[in-house]
Design a protein around this motif. Structure first.
Motif, PDB file in Angstrom:
ATOM      1  N   LYS A   5      -6.361  -6.539  -1.972  1.00 50.54           N
ATOM      2  CA  LYS A   5      -6.286  -5.152  -1.727  1.00 50.54           C
ATOM      3  C   LYS A   5      -7.453  -4.442  -1.698  1.00 50.54           C
TER       4      LYS A   5
ATOM      5  N   TYR B  51       0.803  -1.070   0.143  1.00 51.12           N
ATOM      6  CA  TYR B  51      -0.033  -0.135   0.004  1.00 51.12           C
ATOM      7  C   TYR B  51       0.979   1.175   0.088  1.00 51.12           C
TER       8      TYR B  51
ATOM      9  N   GLU C 223      -3.761   3.482   1.796  1.00 51.48           N
ATOM     10  CA  GLU C 223      -4.590   2.406   1.929  1.00 51.48           C
ATOM     11  C   GLU C 223      -6.022   2.967   2.425  1.00 51.48           C
TER      12      GLU C 223
ATOM     13  N   VAL D 254      -1.653   1.371  -4.772  1.00 51.23           N
ATOM     14  CA  VAL D 254      -0.957   0.037  -4.557  1.00 51.23           C
ATOM     15  C   VAL D 254       0.362   0.175  -5.491  1.00 51.23           C
TER      16      VAL D 254
END
Length: 334
Positions: A292, A231, A234, A298
């Motif tokens: 994710k 990340y 995030e 990312v």
């Protein structure tokens, strides 16, 4: 039976399907009929207020609605009503929308499709050829957070052919209740919480959230030999599952040269692709994004055997044995 793709444009050569979209000036495997386009685009229609059937249960935004059967003759024009007025971004043509919906036939009240039961809102582009014209004309100018009810005559729906798979005849007027959850355009970015980037052996990625290209600084060292997925920002959305389709901003670079081979940031376009299909094209990207959270940025570093290996795209900056560096903003998924 797999649902038809919502995007009908041909896939261009290269990594992913790209679709142009607007700017910030505007703010499953179940038999059914999504709002995918199936007839040629028609001229802008006359829009009227009704009549429209009553919503008798599930009246709050986000709740699965129950809609009464149509009473009498349906409207011959496109009928549009804002049932709940939202206060979010105004939707423009060519934006992507994230929406829950229920669709039923006016005359019978038969529900032919809904996304509420799937617990996966649809993500689609409000563009000519991407979905039925009734949706396109009804939703332009509406705000996210709104619930819209519409009645779509055949000419603005599935045309004279109807949709036999869903039990829709060519003479059927369709009723939809649509909850506009979010919208996205070419200036959209991940908005997650910054995560410290402390590993000197990995690229450092910018954290700007203006839709422009994040600066990526690749270290002058050997690349990692295994897949890396970290990340940068995030988000707090649900985790991506391997069978989902992703809407994103992205940039792909080559580790050794730092050269970019494809990107959407700053291009006036977004990318939408299936993780299952990406598993066949660039396996490491699919693996790096799976799990994710939506709303995240990312960093994915892909070793050759999970990238293009010894078969890179011809004529480009990716060479045999290249390690790839991807920056991806996960905007939405379905």
């Amino acid at each position: 039976m797999r649902r038809r793709s919502l995007l009908l444009a041909a896939v261009p050569a290269g990594l992913v399907t790209l679709a142009g979209c607007g700017d910030d000036k505007s703010e499953s495997s179940k038999t059914g009929a999504s709002p995918s386009a199936s007839v040629s685009s028609s001229p802008p229609p006359k829009i009227v207020d009704g009549p429209l059937p009553a919503i008798t249960a599930g009246t709050k935004f986000g709740e699965k609605p129950t809609v009464a059967k149509g009473s009498g003759e349906p409207p011959k024009d496109l009928a549009v009503k804002t049932v709940i007025a939202g206060s979010g971004r105004t939707i423009a043509e060519n934006d992507f929308i994230k929406a829950d919906y229920l669709g039923q036939i006016w005359a019978s009240g038969k529900v032919f499709d809904n996304s509420f039961d799937r617990h996966r809102p649809l993500v689609m582009q409000l563009a000519q050829g991407s979905l039925i014209d009734g949706w396109r004309y009804a939703l332009m100018g509406k705000k996210t957070g709104s619930r819209i009810e519409i009645a779509v005559p055949p000419a603005l729906g599935y045309g004279k052919e109807g949709n036999a798979q869903a039990g829709i005849k060519g003479t059927d007027t369709l009723v939809f209740v649509i909850d506009l959850v979010e919208s996205f355009n070419s200036k959209s970015s991940a908005k997650g919480k910054q995560v410290p980037q402390t590993d000197a052996a990995l690229p450092k990625v910018g954290t700007n959230t203006d839709g422009q290209v994040p600066k990526v600084t690749i270290p002058k060292t050997d690349p990692p030999k295994k897949l890396v997925s970290e990340y940068v920002l995030e988000g707090d959305g649900p985790e991506l599952k391997s069978d989902q389709t992703v809407l994103c901003q992205f940039q792909g670079q080559v580790w050794d040269s730092g050269k970019t081979f494809q990107r959407t940031y700053g291009s006036g376009r977004l990318s939408q692709f299936s993780l299952e299909q990406m598993q066949q094209a660039v396996k490491g990207l699919a693996q790096g994004l799976t799990g994710k959270k939506v709303g995240s940025r990312v960093l994915v570093v892909i070793p050759p055997e999970l990238g293009y290996g010894n078969n890179p795209p011809s004529g480009g900056v990716v060479k045999k044995g290249s390690t790839l560096v991807f920056t991806v903003d996960i905007l939405a998924a379905m």
